[in-house]
Write an enzyme that holds these catalytic residues in place. Structure first.
Site, PDB file in Angstrom:
ATOM      1  N   SER A  21      -6.407   1.607  -6.930  1.00 48.64           N
ATOM      2  CA  SER A  21      -6.180   2.777  -6.408  1.00 48.64           C
ATOM      3  C   SER A  21      -5.232   3.444  -7.514  1.00 48.64           C
ATOM      4  O   SER A  21      -5.406   3.304  -8.777  1.00 48.64           O
ATOM      5  CB  SER A  21      -5.340   2.515  -5.137  1.00 48.64           C
ATOM      6  OG  SER A  21      -5.012   3.448  -4.424  1.00 48.64           O
ATOM      7  N   ASN A  22      -4.479   4.454  -7.115  1.00 50.50           N
ATOM      8  CA  ASN A  22      -3.536   4.825  -8.094  1.00 50.50           C
ATOM      9  C   ASN A  22      -2.011   5.180  -7.258  1.00 50.50           C
ATOM     10  O   ASN A  22      -1.763   4.872  -6.080  1.00 50.50           O
ATOM     11  CB  ASN A  22      -4.266   6.358  -8.332  1.00 50.50           C
ATOM     12  CG  ASN A  22      -4.440   7.305  -7.260  1.00 50.50           C
ATOM     13  OD1 ASN A  22      -3.653   7.705  -6.291  1.00 50.50           O
ATOM     14  ND2 ASN A  22      -5.835   7.424  -6.959  1.00 50.50           N
ATOM     15  N   ARG A  23      -1.284   5.853  -7.907  1.00 51.35           N
ATOM     16  CA  ARG A  23       0.055   6.004  -7.432  1.00 51.35           C
ATOM     17  C   ARG A  23       0.411   7.184  -6.235  1.00 51.35           C
ATOM     18  O   ARG A  23       1.647   7.234  -6.137  1.00 51.35           O
ATOM     19  CB  ARG A  23       0.899   6.376  -8.435  1.00 51.35           C
ATOM     20  CG  ARG A  23       1.116   5.304  -9.753  1.00 51.35           C
ATOM     21  CD  ARG A  23       1.835   5.571 -10.819  1.00 51.35           C
ATOM     22  NE  ARG A  23       3.328   5.993 -10.602  1.00 51.35           N
ATOM     23  CZ  ARG A  23       4.420   6.697 -11.079  1.00 51.35           C
ATOM     24  NH1 ARG A  23       3.805   7.327 -12.133  1.00 51.35           N
ATOM     25  NH2 ARG A  23       5.576   6.984 -10.699  1.00 51.35           N
TER      26      ARG A  23
END
Ligand code: CTP
Length: 211
Positions: A21-23
């Site tokens: 995923s990402n931030r």
């Protein structure tokens, strides 16, 4: 107007408990949805997994991965006049998602990945008279990258921000953005709350719809 907003990250699962995923926290997309609802627009918010309350008056559709987000956004597009694509869609997914948790002893040292669809590019043929707004989260040269994405993705407006700044980008309440349209000089907004950035871009969409 009827406005479709996407928000948050997507999660690309390797197994039921692990994912890429990402931030993204979803704050910018939720703020855009809140700003649109505040102006009396009918808002549908397609969101990846986030820990945020749904803004008042907004219809929310929860998704997990990029392919689900594409399908929910495609379904939503028909009834909407504008698309605000604030989601941080994961560009890649693991080639295989196991149905049960993989034992650590069975885990391979390399994760094979394959590209996810680009939602904006996939939906571009369906755009018609709709207003399409994208975001460009950059750590390099926001202006050059924003212009490239504006044209490559067929957008009317792109909101560029430098996510390496401490007061812009991920997991903060403020943002410093520049709006790049097709037929006007870029407009750099001062440091604003994400809600105020959302209001500015909804005002831009309202102006564009009148033209
Ligand atoms: N976007 C999308 N589908 C993807 C990736 C991004 O629709 N698979 C949208 C984002 O929601 C955003 C815009 O495209 O509105 C730009 O996203 P960004 O992550 O900045 O760009 P990428 O297309 O991923 O390009 P790059 O990795 O080259 O920066």
């Amino acid at each position: 107007m009827k406005i479709l907003v996407t928000a948050g990250p997507t999660r690309e699962h390797l197994d039921p408990v692990r994912f890429l995923s990402n931030r993204s926290t979803g704050r910018m997309g939720f703020a855009a949805a809140a700003a649109a609802a505040e102006r009396g627009h009918e808002v549908t918010l397609v969101t990846g997994p986030v820990a945020l309350d749904t803004p008042a008056g907004v219809r929310r559709v929860d998704v997990v991965n990029a392919r689900e987000m594409l399908e929910a956004t495609r379904r939503g597009l028909a009834g909407n006049e504008a698309l605000v694509m604030a989601a941080a869609v994961a560009d890649w997914r693991p080639k295989v998602c196991e149905a049960v948790k993989v034992k650590k002893s069975a885990m391979l040292p390399v994760i094979e990945i394959e590209p996810n669809p680009d939602i904006l590019k996939t939906l571009l043929p369906l755009k018609g008279e709709r207003v399409f707004v994208g975001f460009a989260a950059e750590t390099g040269d926001p202006a050059a990258e924003a212009r490239r994405k504006l044209y490559e993705k067929g957008l009317d407006l792109i909101v560029a921000n430098d996510v390496s700044l401490p007061d812009a980008g991920f997991a903060v309440e403020t943002n410093r953005v520049t709006l790049f349209g097709r037929d006007a000089e870029p407009v750099t907004l001062p440091l604003l709350s994400k809600l105020e950035v959302g209001r500015a871009l909804i005002a831009w969409i309202e102006g564009k719809a009148k033209r």
